[in-house]
Design a protein around this motif. Structure first.
Motif, mmCIF file in Angstrom:
data_model
loop_
_atom_site.group_PDB
_atom_site.id
_atom_site.type_symbol
_atom_site.label_atom_id
_atom_site.label_comp_id
_atom_site.label_asym_id
_atom_site.label_seq_id
_atom_site.Cartn_x
_atom_site.Cartn_y
_atom_site.Cartn_z
ATOM 1 N N THR A 83 0.835 -1.210 0.000
ATOM 2 C CA THR A 83 0.000 0.000 0.000
ATOM 3 C C THR A 83 0.863 1.251 0.000
ATOM 4 N N VAL A 84 1.945 1.216 0.798
ATOM 5 C CA VAL A 84 2.883 2.326 0.849
ATOM 6 C C VAL A 84 4.110 1.932 0.030
ATOM 7 N N ARG A 85 4.502 2.785 -0.898
ATOM 8 C CA ARG A 85 5.636 2.477 -1.768
ATOM 9 C C ARG A 85 6.652 3.607 -1.741
ATOM 10 N N SER A 86 7.909 3.223 -1.889
ATOM 11 C CA SER A 86 8.982 4.184 -2.089
ATOM 12 C C SER A 86 9.163 4.411 -3.581
ATOM 13 N N THR B 55 -0.027 2.425 9.485
ATOM 14 C CA THR B 55 0.201 2.712 8.069
ATOM 15 C C THR B 55 0.744 4.122 7.877
ATOM 16 N N ARG C 169 4.297 5.358 6.239
ATOM 17 C CA ARG C 169 4.340 6.391 5.205
ATOM 18 C C ARG C 169 5.337 7.501 5.584
#
Length: 375
Positions: free
Chosen positions: A177-180, A208, A212
């Motif tokens: 869900t969280v991406r770099s 979450t 982030r």
């Protein structure tokens, strides 16, 4: 004897000398020059005292009523003096020094909770003290992440905070869900992409949101060190450089070794040599074999484990970072030292390494490390 009475007049008593006039006055009630000076000084002191008292009163209870809304952040561990200085800087109170004295006279304010305080400018010191006593509208928790931790170790630290859950953090970090911005397409692992720093986490941020925050900070620092620059001295892509930086972070124990270890990694990759880095084996043991607690030394049998992270068996870099690199390790991998080194080994108890170019030099360094009891 004569019967004639003595008609001689009695001598009257001598009257007492007149009382001297009061000091500072002449006879007749007029003030002397000295008396006028004394009265003048007293008058000035009264005026100054009254003025000082009024000034002090206005510091404690300013006129005009409360002003604009302001937010004051109080970090964990901030002293009373530090809080007073922030209130002064924001215009909440008029004097940090007098506010500290006021608090002492009022018996203090107890423990000032860390967080975000919604206040107003031009408050009375009584109102400011009451607001600090009530506590912040948003509370802060300090999260410190050192360099060289894995995602699981970071999750342990997050889970140790009040109201936080380790497994929820791990799930968020592995969900994709969280991406770099530096993750390869299709990759969901955030290993090595949660920047090591000290964060103030609010009670409104869930796990979450914490993930982030850490990813956003990593992306920011990676941009600052030039990770996205087109020309790379090592010939590696951005994500590969992050993987290499994680190896540097896990192996280097003193700052001056970072660019030298980076040079060994770069030189071996260019020559097609296996990296043979112990830290990758330790990571594989913990990740693939579930070794608990995390091992700190590599045994000969460990070199044979089947894992894409075992750089004694596989070529090139491991598929992901093995820890989170700090800024210095990212910079070292971006700009490794210009050397011909292909080997390194511990040389003192503080973690300093000695470096070698040939196998014979390396064997000599290992023998010396054995004599010192370092291996």
């Amino acid at each position: 004897m004569s019967d004639t009475p003595d008609l001689t007049e009695a001598t009257p008593e001598t009257p007492p000398p007149p009382e001297p006039p009061p000091e500072g006055r002449r006879r007749g009630g007029r003030l002397t020059r000295r008396g006028r000076v004394v009265l003048g000084v007293l008058a000035v002191l009264l005026v100054v005292g009254a003025g000082a008292g009024m000034w002090l009163y206005r510091q404690v209870s300013p006129s005009g009523g409360a002003g604009a809304n302001v937010t004051v952040d109080v970090e964990p561990g901030t002293s009373v003096a530090g809080v007073a200085a922030r209130l002064d800087a924001k215009g909440v109170v008029r004097s940090a020094r007098i506010f500290r004295i006021y608090l002492k006279l009022k018996g203090g304010v107890g423990t000032i909770q860390a967080g975000e305080y919604e206040l107003r400018t031009n408050l009375s010191m009584g109102a400011a003290r009451a607001a600090l006593t009530r506590g912040p509208s948003i509370k802060f928790q300090k999260l410190t992440i050192p360099e060289g931790l894995t995602v699981q170790q970071i999750a342990d630290r997050v889970g140790a905070l009040p109201g936080r859950n380790r497994d929820s953090f791990l799930a968020a970090a592995r969900s994709g869900t969280v991406r770099s911005k530096w993750q390869p397409p299709g990759a969901t692992s955030l290993e090595g992409l949660l920047f090591p720093d000290t964060y103030l986490i609010t009670d409104k941020e869930d796990e979450t949101a914490v993930v982030r925050r850490l990813v956003a900070r990593f992306d920011q620092v990676a941009d600052e060190v030039g990770l996205g620059a087109a020309a790379k001295p090592t010939g590696l892509g951005a994500y590969q450089l992050i993987v290499g930086a994680s190896l540097v972070e896990s192996e280097a124990k003193v700052p001056e070794d970072r660019p030298l270890i980076a040079s060994v990694i770069s030189n071996r990759l260019q020559k097609g040599m296996k990296l043979q880095i112990d830290a990758t084996v330790l990571y594989a043991l913990a990740r693939d074999n579930g070794a608990t607690p995390r091992p700190t030394a590599v045994l000969n049998r460990d070199l044979q484990i089947d894992s894409p992270w075992n750089t004694y068996k596989v070529d090139g870099l491991p598929p992901t970072p093995i820890s989170v690199p700090g800024r210095a390790s990212l910079e070292a991998m971006l700009h490794p030292a210009a050397t011909t080194f292909l080997y390194y080994v511990l040389s003192d108890k503080n973690g300093k390494h000695a470096f070698a170019t040939t196998p014979s030099e390396f064997e000599a360094l290992k023998a010396e490390a054995h004599r010192k009891g370092l291996l």
